[in-house]
Design a protein around this motif. Structure first.
Motif, PDB file in Angstrom:
ATOM      1  N   MET A  73     112.865  31.132  52.759  1.00 47.25           N
ATOM      2  CA  MET A  73     111.445  30.308  52.789  1.00 47.25           C
ATOM      3  C   MET A  73     111.059  30.966  53.770  1.00 47.25           C
ATOM      4  SD  MET A  73     110.388  28.123  51.051  1.00 47.25           S
ATOM      5  CE  MET A  73     108.847  26.879  50.593  1.00 47.25           C
ATOM      6  N   THR A  74     110.175  30.737  54.907  1.00 50.22           N
ATOM      7  CA  THR A  74     109.815  31.400  56.297  1.00 50.22           C
ATOM      8  C   THR A  74     108.680  32.447  55.484  1.00 50.22           C
ATOM      9  OG1 THR A  74     110.844  30.052  57.621  1.00 50.22           O
ATOM     10  CG2 THR A  74     109.566  31.374  58.635  1.00 50.22           C
ATOM     11  N   GLU A  75     110.489  33.621  54.783  1.00 57.10           N
ATOM     12  CA  GLU A  75     109.644  35.190  54.966  1.00 57.10           C
ATOM     13  C   GLU A  75     109.040  34.663  53.584  1.00 57.10           C
ATOM     14  OE1 GLU A  75     112.828  34.249  54.957  1.00 57.10           O
ATOM     15  OE2 GLU A  75     114.236  35.660  55.528  1.00 57.10           O
ATOM     16  N   ALA A  76     108.701  34.172  52.717  1.00 52.10           N
ATOM     17  CA  ALA A  76     107.907  33.606  51.200  1.00 52.10           C
ATOM     18  C   ALA A  76     106.228  33.760  52.234  1.00 52.10           C
ATOM     19  CB  ALA A  76     108.241  32.859  50.322  1.00 52.10           C
ATOM     20  N   LEU A  77     106.255  32.488  52.768  1.00 51.80           N
ATOM     21  CA  LEU A  77     105.623  31.624  53.325  1.00 51.80           C
ATOM     22  C   LEU A  77     104.823  32.495  54.119  1.00 51.80           C
ATOM     23  CD1 LEU A  77     106.982  28.243  54.435  1.00 51.80           C
ATOM     24  CD2 LEU A  77     105.289  28.784  52.787  1.00 51.80           C
ATOM     25  N   ILE A  78     105.254  33.491  55.585  1.00 54.81           N
ATOM     26  CA  ILE A  78     104.350  34.239  56.104  1.00 54.81           C
ATOM     27  C   ILE A  78     103.424  35.676  55.093  1.00 54.81           C
ATOM     28  CG2 ILE A  78     104.886  36.338  57.583  1.00 54.81           C
ATOM     29  CD1 ILE A  78     105.014  34.284  59.319  1.00 54.81           C
ATOM     30  N   LEU A  79     104.290  35.927  53.640  1.00 57.83           N
ATOM     31  CA  LEU A  79     103.959  36.932  53.037  1.00 57.83           C
ATOM     32  C   LEU A  79     102.570  36.281  52.826  1.00 57.83           C
ATOM     33  CD1 LEU A  79     106.447  38.935  51.448  1.00 57.83           C
ATOM     34  CD2 LEU A  79     105.392  39.531  53.502  1.00 57.83           C
ATOM     35  N   LEU A  80     102.840  34.390  51.641  1.00 53.07           N
ATOM     36  CA  LEU A  80     102.121  34.161  51.408  1.00 53.07           C
ATOM     37  C   LEU A  80     101.023  33.642  51.938  1.00 53.07           C
ATOM     38  CD1 LEU A  80     101.563  32.693  49.133  1.00 53.07           C
ATOM     39  CD2 LEU A  80     101.757  30.392  50.027  1.00 53.07           C
ATOM     40  N   SER A  81     100.935  33.381  53.650  1.00 53.29           N
ATOM     41  CA  SER A  81      99.536  33.908  54.480  1.00 53.29           C
ATOM     42  C   SER A  81      98.374  34.810  54.028  1.00 53.29           C
ATOM     43  CB  SER A  81     100.187  32.892  56.158  1.00 53.29           C
ATOM     44  OG  SER A  81     100.941  33.966  56.317  1.00 53.29           O
ATOM     45  N   LEU A  82      99.959  36.044  54.714  1.00 53.83           N
ATOM     46  CA  LEU A  82      98.797  37.188  54.901  1.00 53.83           C
ATOM     47  C   LEU A  82      98.009  37.566  53.357  1.00 53.83           C
ATOM     48  CD1 LEU A  82      98.477  39.853  55.884  1.00 53.83           C
ATOM     49  CD2 LEU A  82     100.949  41.039  54.639  1.00 53.83           C
ATOM     50  N   PHE A  83      98.666  36.770  52.183  1.00 52.43           N
ATOM     51  CA  PHE A  83      97.384  37.495  51.219  1.00 52.43           C
ATOM     52  C   PHE A  83      96.669  36.970  50.908  1.00 52.43           C
ATOM     53  CE2 PHE A  83     101.073  39.701  49.868  1.00 52.43           C
ATOM     54  CZ  PHE A  83     100.887  41.026  49.281  1.00 52.43           C
ATOM     55  N   VAL A  84      96.901  35.611  51.520  1.00 46.51           N
ATOM     56  CA  VAL A  84      95.654  33.897  52.081  1.00 46.51           C
ATOM     57  C   VAL A  84      94.910  34.321  52.538  1.00 46.51           C
ATOM     58  CG1 VAL A  84      94.962  32.137  52.609  1.00 46.51           C
ATOM     59  CG2 VAL A  84      97.281  32.634  50.676  1.00 46.51           C
ATOM     60  N   MET A  85      95.127  34.940  54.053  1.00 49.91           N
ATOM     61  CA  MET A  85      93.908  35.606  54.529  1.00 49.91           C
ATOM     62  C   MET A  85      93.173  36.915  54.029  1.00 49.91           C
ATOM     63  SD  MET A  85      96.186  35.558  58.173  1.00 49.91           S
ATOM     64  CE  MET A  85      97.302  35.923  58.180  1.00 49.91           C
ATOM     65  N   ILE A  86      93.673  37.869  53.634  1.00 48.91           N
ATOM     66  CA  ILE A  86      92.905  38.826  53.033  1.00 48.91           C
ATOM     67  C   ILE A  86      92.220  38.651  51.665  1.00 48.91           C
ATOM     68  CG2 ILE A  86      93.396  40.992  51.898  1.00 48.91           C
ATOM     69  CD1 ILE A  86      96.441  41.753  52.673  1.00 48.91           C
ATOM     70  N   ALA A  87      92.697  37.678  51.229  1.00 45.68           N
ATOM     71  CA  ALA A  87      91.665  37.149  50.792  1.00 45.68           C
ATOM     72  C   ALA A  87      90.333  36.494  50.471  1.00 45.68           C
ATOM     73  CB  ALA A  87      93.232  36.031  48.944  1.00 45.68           C
ATOM     74  N   ILE A  88      90.372  35.416  51.661  1.00 44.85           N
ATOM     75  CA  ILE A  88      88.922  34.813  52.300  1.00 44.85           C
ATOM     76  C   ILE A  88      88.426  35.856  53.441  1.00 44.85           C
ATOM     77  CG2 ILE A  88      90.508  32.872  52.269  1.00 44.85           C
ATOM     78  CD1 ILE A  88      91.277  33.799  55.276  1.00 44.85           C
ATOM     79  N   GLY A  89      89.299  37.432  52.935  1.00 44.81           N
ATOM     80  CA  GLY A  89      87.799  38.626  53.771  1.00 44.81           C
ATOM     81  C   GLY A  89      88.135  38.597  55.087  1.00 44.81           C
ATOM     82  N   LEU A  90      89.228  38.325  55.653  1.00 42.59           N
ATOM     83  CA  LEU A  90      90.174  38.367  57.342  1.00 42.59           C
ATOM     84  C   LEU A  90      89.760  40.114  57.219  1.00 42.59           C
ATOM     85  CD1 LEU A  90      89.860  36.547  59.360  1.00 42.59           C
ATOM     86  CD2 LEU A  90      92.330  37.396  59.480  1.00 42.59           C
ATOM     87  N   PRO A  91      90.251  40.665  58.184  1.00 42.01           N
ATOM     88  CA  PRO A  91      90.865  41.977  57.589  1.00 42.01           C
ATOM     89  C   PRO A  91      92.113  42.401  58.279  1.00 42.01           C
ATOM     90  CG  PRO A  91      88.353  41.852  59.687  1.00 42.01           C
ATOM     91  CD  PRO A  91      89.100  40.762  59.146  1.00 42.01           C
ATOM     92  N   ILE A  92      92.030  43.203  57.162  1.00 36.02           N
ATOM     93  CA  ILE A  92      93.223  43.219  56.264  1.00 36.02           C
ATOM     94  C   ILE A  92      94.592  43.588  57.464  1.00 36.02           C
ATOM     95  CG2 ILE A  92      95.045  45.006  55.063  1.00 36.02           C
ATOM     96  CD1 ILE A  92      92.796  45.746  53.196  1.00 36.02           C
ATOM     97  N   ALA A  93      94.285  44.689  58.284  1.00 33.09           N
ATOM     98  CA  ALA A  93      94.262  45.003  60.041  1.00 33.09           C
ATOM     99  C   ALA A  93      94.652  43.578  60.554  1.00 33.09           C
ATOM    100  CB  ALA A  93      94.064  46.241  60.672  1.00 33.09           C
ATOM    101  N   VAL A  94      94.064  42.886  60.590  1.00 35.49           N
ATOM    102  CA  VAL A  94      94.417  41.383  62.085  1.00 35.49           C
ATOM    103  C   VAL A  94      95.065  40.119  60.604  1.00 35.49           C
ATOM    104  CG1 VAL A  94      92.585  39.913  62.360  1.00 35.49           C
ATOM    105  CG2 VAL A  94      91.917  41.818  62.596  1.00 35.49           C
ATOM    106  N   ALA A  95      94.579  40.402  59.591  1.00 41.45           N
ATOM    107  CA  ALA A  95      95.817  39.746  58.571  1.00 41.45           C
ATOM    108  C   ALA A  95      97.368  40.897  59.067  1.00 41.45           C
ATOM    109  CB  ALA A  95      95.365  38.902  57.117  1.00 41.45           C
ATOM    110  N   ILE A  96      97.589  41.640  58.578  1.00 42.25           N
ATOM    111  CA  ILE A  96      98.433  41.697  58.487  1.00 42.25           C
ATOM    112  C   ILE A  96      99.269  41.564  60.146  1.00 42.25           C
ATOM    113  CG2 ILE A  96     100.257  43.822  59.237  1.00 42.25           C
ATOM    114  CD1 ILE A  96      98.051  45.644  56.715  1.00 42.25           C
ATOM    115  N   LEU A  97      98.276  41.563  61.149  1.00 36.26           N
ATOM    116  CA  LEU A  97      99.149  41.580  62.891  1.00 36.26           C
ATOM    117  C   LEU A  97      99.842  40.155  63.134  1.00 36.26           C
ATOM    118  CD1 LEU A  97     100.143  43.229  65.672  1.00 36.26           C
ATOM    119  CD2 LEU A  97      97.370  42.748  65.325  1.00 36.26           C
ATOM    120  N   ALA A  98      98.665  39.420  62.275  1.00 38.82           N
ATOM    121  CA  ALA A  98      98.826  37.729  62.613  1.00 38.82           C
ATOM    122  C   ALA A  98      99.600  37.241  61.880  1.00 38.82           C
ATOM    123  CB  ALA A  98      97.556  36.604  62.513  1.00 38.82           C
ATOM    124  N   SER A  99     100.112  37.139  60.686  1.00 38.91           N
ATOM    125  CA  SER A  99     101.044  37.020  59.911  1.00 38.91           C
ATOM    126  C   SER A  99     102.231  37.524  60.839  1.00 38.91           C
ATOM    127  CB  SER A  99     100.958  37.768  58.579  1.00 38.91           C
ATOM    128  OG  SER A  99     100.747  38.524  58.104  1.00 38.91           O
TER     129      SER A  99
END
Length: 427
Positions: A1-27
């Motif tokens: 479950m945690t892994e799914a939430l981490i990946l979901l947060s990654l795609f949410v950050m990308i969708a709202i316009g956060l730089p992809i590298a920053v989104a990957i690193l943060a998640s």
């Protein structure tokens, strides 16, 4: 479950316009912290360093710089003149020239964006003057530019090879046949549209003109021989071949053609550094994501869940293709590779798919992603040059996307298309 939430947060950050590298690193950092607490950050720092200092990845900034030097050194223009003299006499000559130049340019730069910027700035205005619609000019230029990442050398192949520990040289060899199939398929499509819409020929074929253009472009035509000959002949690695490409492009553009001065060299370096920074920041951040995925064993569990549904290799490849096509539509090429390779490689090994074949399959999906909105990085560049709407151009571009899709299906279900040359030379 945690892994799914981490990946979901990654795609949410990308969708709202956060730089992809920053989104990957943060998640990834959040995931690492949840697993190991603050001590996990120490391993993350080491992963960032190791991920960004891999020797094969040095080829990426070098090929990017070589492409920038080609654009400023007169090499691209001479290649266009040579191909125009060679095949421009055919019906729809400029469309044919567009694809033909991309085949030559692909053997030097390894970047579709560099291809479309160099070729499009010259050929799109010329095509519009000859009666091609802006949408047609942009579609042909954009789709043919994606051949640059299929025909060696290829920056996505270098990135995939480094992440998956697959031979980059074998990936280069495997890309030859699919790249040529794509190029010839697009040429056939150009001829069909030329006949259907009565598109004009260029000048009549002239041996004198061809000889003059060949002499003028002689040094430019030597570049693929230097790069690919050195790599395939085993004299240099892919990274050393990239260094040769930079030196050759600088010498030819600066001392033979004398079109690179200090100002243009500075601009080429600046463009190269900016593009390199984007890719390498993605690579560094992906190393932390890879660390997290490894510790959670998510890729292995994904492989197990798919194999419970089917162990048929071709069905698994179909599932992977559908997923990669979707990812390619919403992410840039480097980000798509970085996100998907750690997830799918255990499945690739478990099912018995050749990693080289999978690398070409992945590269073709990236090429399709460059043509399909909303991201469509190469198509957007072509449309900006042609000053036309991206969505209307996409409709015109569908037949050319179809050519790439046919090549993808051939690579997926006829392994010999990508592996025959590899088997001949290396196995």
């Amino acid at each position: 479950m945690t892994e799914a939430l981490i990946l979901l947060s990654l795609f949410v950050m990308i969708a709202i316009g956060l730089p992809i590298a920053v989104a990957i690193l943060a998640s990834a950092l959040v995931g690492v912290y949840i697993l190991n607490g603050h001590l996990g950050f120490l391993n993350a720092a080491l992963s960032v360093f190791d991920g960004a200092t891999s020797f094969p990845l040095i080829a990426i900034p070098l090929f990017i710089l070589a492409g920038a030097l080609m654009n400023t050194g007169g090499i691209s223009r001479r290649l266009i003149n040579f191909v125009s003299a060679l095949i421009g006499f055919m019906r729809g000559g400029l469309a044919m020239v567009n694809v033909g130049v991309s085949l030559f340019f692909a053997e030097i730069s390894g970047s579709a964006v560099a291809d479309v910027a160099a070729i499009g700035s010259v050929l799109i205005p010329a095509m519009k003057k000859k009666g091609y619609s802006p949408r047609m000019a942009a579609a042909i230029t954009s789709s043919s530019a994606s051949l640059a990442i299929i025909i060696p050398p290829s920056i996505p192949m270098i990135l995939y090879g480094a992440l998956s520990d697959t031979s980059i040289v074998q990936l280069f060899v495997a890309g030859i046949v699919p790249g040529l199939l794509g190029g010839f398929g697009m040429m056939a499509l150009c001829y069909y549209f030329a006949v259907r819409y009565d598109l004009p020929r260029e000048e009549a074929f002239s041996l004198t003109r061809l000889w003059t253009a060949a002499k003028d472009a002689g040094w430019a035509l030597i570049l693929p021989v230097i790069i690919l000959g050195g790599i395939f002949g085993g004299f240099v690695t892919a990274t050393e071949g990239a260094g040769l490409a930079v030196i050759a492009a600088l010498l030819i553009g600066g001392f033979v053609y004398r079109e690179i001065d200090i100002r243009l060299f500075y601009h080429a370096l600046t463009d190269g550094v900016i593009q390199t920074a984007v890719v390498m920041l993605l690579v560094a951040s992906s190393a932390v994501l890879g660390l997290y995925l490894t510790e959670t064993e998510m890729p292995q569990r994904l492989a197990a869940s798919i194999t419970t549904l089917t162990t048929d290799k071709f069905l698994v490849l179909m599932i992977i293709n559908v997923f990669l096509l979707f990812v390619g539509m919403v992410l840039h090429g480097a980000a798509a590779i970085i996100l998907t390779v750690p997830i799918f490689m255990p499945l690739v090994h478990q099912i018995g798919i050749d990693p080289v074949q999978f690398g070409i399959l992945l590269t073709l999906n990236i090429a399709l992603g460059q043509q399909t909105p909303p991201v469509a990085s190469v198509l957007v560049t072509a449309c900006s040059i042609a000053r036309t709407d991206i969505w209307r151009t996409t409709r015109t571009n569908l037949p050319f996307i179809g050519v790439l899709l046919v090549v993808l299906l051939l690579v997926t279900y006829v392994p010999a298309v990508s592996l025959s040359l590899v088997d001949f030379f290396y196995k």
